[in-house]
Design an enzyme around this catalytic site. Structure first.
Site, PDB file in Angstrom:
ATOM      1  CD  GLU A  44      28.512  51.863  46.122  1.00  0.00           C
ATOM      2  OE1 GLU A  44      29.577  51.234  46.211  1.00  0.00           O
ATOM      3  OE2 GLU A  44      28.427  53.022  45.681  1.00  0.00           O
ATOM      4  NE  ARG A 271      36.738  40.736  43.371  1.00  0.00           N
ATOM      5  CZ  ARG A 271      35.903  41.677  43.853  1.00  0.00           C
ATOM      6  NH1 ARG A 271      36.074  42.166  45.041  1.00  0.00           N
ATOM      7  NH2 ARG A 271      34.924  42.142  43.120  1.00  0.00           N
ATOM      8  CE  LYS A 281      28.301  46.487  42.817  1.00  0.00           C
ATOM      9  NZ  LYS A 281      27.592  47.058  43.968  1.00  0.00           N
TER      10      LYS A 281
HETATM   11  P1  ATP Z   1      32.256  45.291  42.362  1.00  0.00           P
HETATM   12  O1  ATP Z   1      33.715  45.190  42.619  1.00  0.00           O
HETATM   13  O2  ATP Z   1      31.720  44.289  41.394  1.00  0.00           O
HETATM   14  O3  ATP Z   1      31.778  46.697  42.077  1.00  0.00           O
HETATM   15  P2  ATP Z   1      31.594  45.621  45.062  1.00  0.00           P
HETATM   16  O4  ATP Z   1      32.421  44.909  46.054  1.00  0.00           O
HETATM   17  O5  ATP Z   1      31.880  47.059  44.900  1.00  0.00           O
HETATM   18  O6  ATP Z   1      31.606  44.832  43.710  1.00  0.00           O
HETATM   19  P3  ATP Z   1      29.325  45.712  46.706  1.00  0.00           P
HETATM   20  O7  ATP Z   1      27.919  46.014  46.350  1.00  0.00           O
HETATM   21  O8  ATP Z   1      30.064  46.662  47.559  1.00  0.00           O
HETATM   22  O9  ATP Z   1      30.071  45.501  45.352  1.00  0.00           O
HETATM   23  O10 ATP Z   1      29.432  44.245  47.293  1.00  0.00           O
HETATM   24  C1  ATP Z   1      28.639  43.769  48.342  1.00  0.00           C
HETATM   25  C2  ATP Z   1      29.330  42.616  49.000  1.00  0.00           C
HETATM   26  O11 ATP Z   1      29.605  41.588  48.055  1.00  0.00           O
HETATM   27  C3  ATP Z   1      30.668  43.043  49.576  1.00  0.00           C
HETATM   28  O12 ATP Z   1      30.778  42.494  50.869  1.00  0.00           O
HETATM   29  C4  ATP Z   1      31.666  42.453  48.651  1.00  0.00           C
HETATM   30  O13 ATP Z   1      32.843  42.123  49.322  1.00  0.00           O
HETATM   31  C5  ATP Z   1      30.956  41.211  48.117  1.00  0.00           C
HETATM   32  N1  ATP Z   1      31.459  40.868  46.792  1.00  0.00           N
HETATM   33  C6  ATP Z   1      31.492  41.653  45.698  1.00  0.00           C
HETATM   34  N2  ATP Z   1      32.072  41.009  44.667  1.00  0.00           N
HETATM   35  C7  ATP Z   1      32.410  39.776  45.110  1.00  0.00           C
HETATM   36  C8  ATP Z   1      33.042  38.644  44.525  1.00  0.00           C
HETATM   37  N3  ATP Z   1      33.442  38.635  43.253  1.00  0.00           N
HETATM   38  N4  ATP Z   1      33.221  37.545  45.294  1.00  0.00           N
HETATM   39  C9  ATP Z   1      32.809  37.526  46.562  1.00  0.00           C
HETATM   40  N5  ATP Z   1      32.206  38.553  47.179  1.00  0.00           N
HETATM   41  C10 ATP Z   1      32.009  39.681  46.474  1.00  0.00           C
HETATM   42 MG    MG Z   2      32.025  47.797  47.252  1.00  0.00          MG
END
Ligand code: ATP
Ligand code: MG
Length: 569
Positions: A44, A271, A281
């Site tokens: 995102e 994760r 984030k």
């Molecule tokens: P955050 O929780 O930090 O806001 P998010 O999952 O909302 O992260 P996205 O931009 O939606 O952020 O993430 C893009 C991809 O990265 C998704 O498929 C998500 O599952 C993966 N991802 C995000 N954080 C992690 C993590 N700590 N370990 C592994 N994969 C991750």
């Molecule tokens: Mg997300």
């Protein structure tokens, strides 16, 4: 590395597959999806990528590379107009590329599918599987029930298809205000899984979108947009983190009932969670907005931009991600493991040069006035005949303040009154005098003599000189700013704390304004890495242009705490 920049290399049997690689290998062997593997990395664009995202990138590109016809798409999941920006899109592209991955033409945006997603929603309404709910947001929440209590049907649940179609069209046209109504899937308000109780499909948002502008007054929810975007792209294996496990039933429901062109499947993995680090984030955004760090690319940030600026090589991040593996259970990875891998990579090919961080003047009294020796010094001490640079030696040097002790403890092999040491590649020197500031008592200068037979640093008679120190010629030294970084948090799991900001390490950055570099370091470019002898690995910072002097960030020190932890256990 394969075309996708991923491993394992095709045809090479890896020592062990993770559970997702096993699934994909079995699917490829069985010829499922026509033998194709299509994955996607779906950020995102509401912040910068962090090392947790790197785990997902390495995994997704790696899975795709298991098939000769595999591909990994870069899909921006931009369904939330309020928080998303083009700045983040560009930063994400840069970071994925820097990490070593190429998505080719396969750059997609969920917002490109808005029209098709809307058509799927209309089709659901026509099948009686979606309705416009005009309850207030509070009532919707209240009537959803919870784990212990079933939900109750909305009074609007049995609106006719034609009324729903009309209302949906008017939602789209902007006839309603935010919160007036939503489009919901018509599933089951008593479903044991709360997520399946008539989940939201569209909500009204009057904010402009970074790509579609004001064309839309409604935006699709993640649970609806994600599976259908996967299907539109022909994604075969849609991998996401464990917190979406409960959403899988809904993922499958939308795929089954919208009848998109393909049938993707969702798989979940744990994760990355890293000690002494936050990887959310929202929290990283708070660090930036609150001025606790100097932007998203502050070298203390676990963002890829921060790690890059810190001097961490992308190959080290890829190796770290391979090393930690992929599991189905959350765990906290020790940041010392990351540091270990980074050190290992830097040790392999970083040139070694000399810099003095906290300078103390040394005067060689028996050095000929004005004499300058240009010493040819190798960049890799293990390869004395390899690449080298000239290091000037003169009668006044700087050494590290810490390398002198007026009253040395036992086993001190460095500078002290009456002791002989070796200046690396230069000569043997004996300290005979210590000059102190009469006011403060602080040591301001050391004086002594060198052995003229020792030019180059070897003891002429083979006598034992145990201490070897780094140094810089005072007249030739280049002034520099050096930034020493420590962990950003003082506790192992700051993300779990109520107030993670209370655990910030007040000493995470120490700036040294007047470090002294050997002259060959005067012209390094931003991003160049160097080992300062005995001090650690450093990387030239782009702030050089702003401050008009070299600026170096310490990537990491030389001491490996992980090796110690590993031998202990
Ligand atoms: P955050 O929780 O930090 O806001 P998010 O999952 O909302 O992260 P996205 O931009 O939606 O952020 O993430 C893009 C991809 O990265 C998704 O498929 C998500 O599952 C993966 N991802 C995000 N954080 C992690 C993590 N700590 N370990 C592994 N994969 C991750
Ligand atoms: Mg997300």
């Amino acid at each position: 590395m394969s075309e996708n920049g991923a491993s394992p290399d095709a045809g090479e049997a890896p020592a062990s597959y993770n559970f997702l690689q096993e699934i994909v290998a079995a699917d490829v062997a069985a010829g499922s999806h026509g033998g194709r593997v299509v994955t996607r990395f779906p950020p995102e664009p509401n912040g910068y990528l962090h090392i947790g995202h790197a785990k997902s990138i390495v995994l997704n590109f790696g899975l795709a590379a298991m098939s000769p016809h595999g591909h990994c798409n870069l899909r921006f999941d931009d369904t939330n107009p309020e928080t998303e920006e083009t700045e983040f899109v560009e930063a994400i592209e840069d970071d994925v590329r820097w990490l070593g991955y190429d998505w080719g033409d396969a750059e997609y945006y969920a917002s490109d599918y808005f029209e098709r997603l809307y058509a799927f929603a209309v089709a659901l309404v026509e099948k009686g599987l979606a309705y416009v709910d005009s309850q207030s947001p509070e009532d919707i929440r209240e009537n959803r029930g919870d784990f212990h209590r079933p939900g109750s049907d909305s009074p609007y649940r049995d609106r006719s298809v034609s009324e729903n179609l009309d209302l949906l069209a008017r939602m789209r046209a902007g006839d309603f205000d935010e919160g007036d109504c939503v489009l919901r899937a018509r599933i089951d308000m008593a479903h044991p899984d709360v997520l399946m109780r008539d989940p939201l499909i569209y909500r009204i948002r009057k904010a402009p979108h970074h790509r579609t502008g004001t064309a839309w007054a409604i935006y699709p929810m993640y649970d609806f947009a994600h599976p259908l975007s996967d299907a539109i792209e022909g994604v075969t294996h849609s991998v996401c983190t464990l917190e979406f496990q409960n959403n899988r039933a809904l993922y499958d429901w939308f795929v089954a009932n919208c009848e998109p062109p393909a049938e993707p499947h969702q798989y979940e993995f744990a994760r990355l969670d890293l000690s002494y680090t936050v990887l959310s984030k929202r929290k990283l955004q708070q660090l930036v907005a609150g001025g606790h760090v100097d932007g998203w690319d502050d070298p203390r940030m676990p963002t890829l931009a921060g790690l890059r600026r810190r001097g961490v090589p992308p190959a080290a991040i890829r190796e770290f991600c391979e090393t930690i593996g992929v599991a189905k259970r959350d765990n906290l990875v020790d940041v010392a493991l990351l540091e270990h891998v980074v050190r290992d990579h830097l040790n392999a090919d970083t040139p070694r040069m000399m810099a003095v961080l906290r300078p103390l003047r040394v005067v060689i009294e028996n050095w000929d006035d004005g004499r300058v020796e240009l010493l040819r010094c190798p960049l890799d001490p293990d390869d004395p005949d390899g690449a080298a640079r000239d290091v000037p030696l003169s009668g006044v040097l700087y050494v590290e303040r810490d390398d002198f002790a007026a009253d040395p403890p036992k086993k001190w092999f460095r500078l002290a009154p009456g002791r002989e040491v070796r200046f690396r590649y230069a000569c043997l020197f004996t300290c005979t005098d210590v000059v102190t500031d009469p006011g403060t008592g602080e040591v301001v200068e050391l004086r002594g003599t060198w052995d003229p037979e020792s030019l180059g640093g070897a003891a002429p008679d083979g006598r034992r000189v145990r201490g070897t120190l780094h140094w810089v010629s005072a007249a030739h030294a280049v002034d520099a700013e050096v930034r020493l970084y420590d962990r950003l948090f003082t506790t192992a799991d700051p993300g779990a704390a109520d107030d993670f900001l209370a655990h910030l390490n007040p000493e995470s950055l120490e700036t040294i304004h007047a470090a002294k570099l050997e002259p060959a370091l005067a012209t390094t470019n931003a991003g160049e890495r160097v080992q300062f002898e005995r001090l650690g690995y450093f990387c030239a910072d782009p702030d050089r242009d702003r401050l008009d002097r070299p600026v170096f960030n310490r990537t990491i020190g030389l001491r490996d705490t992980w090796a110690k932890i590993a031998t202990k256990s």
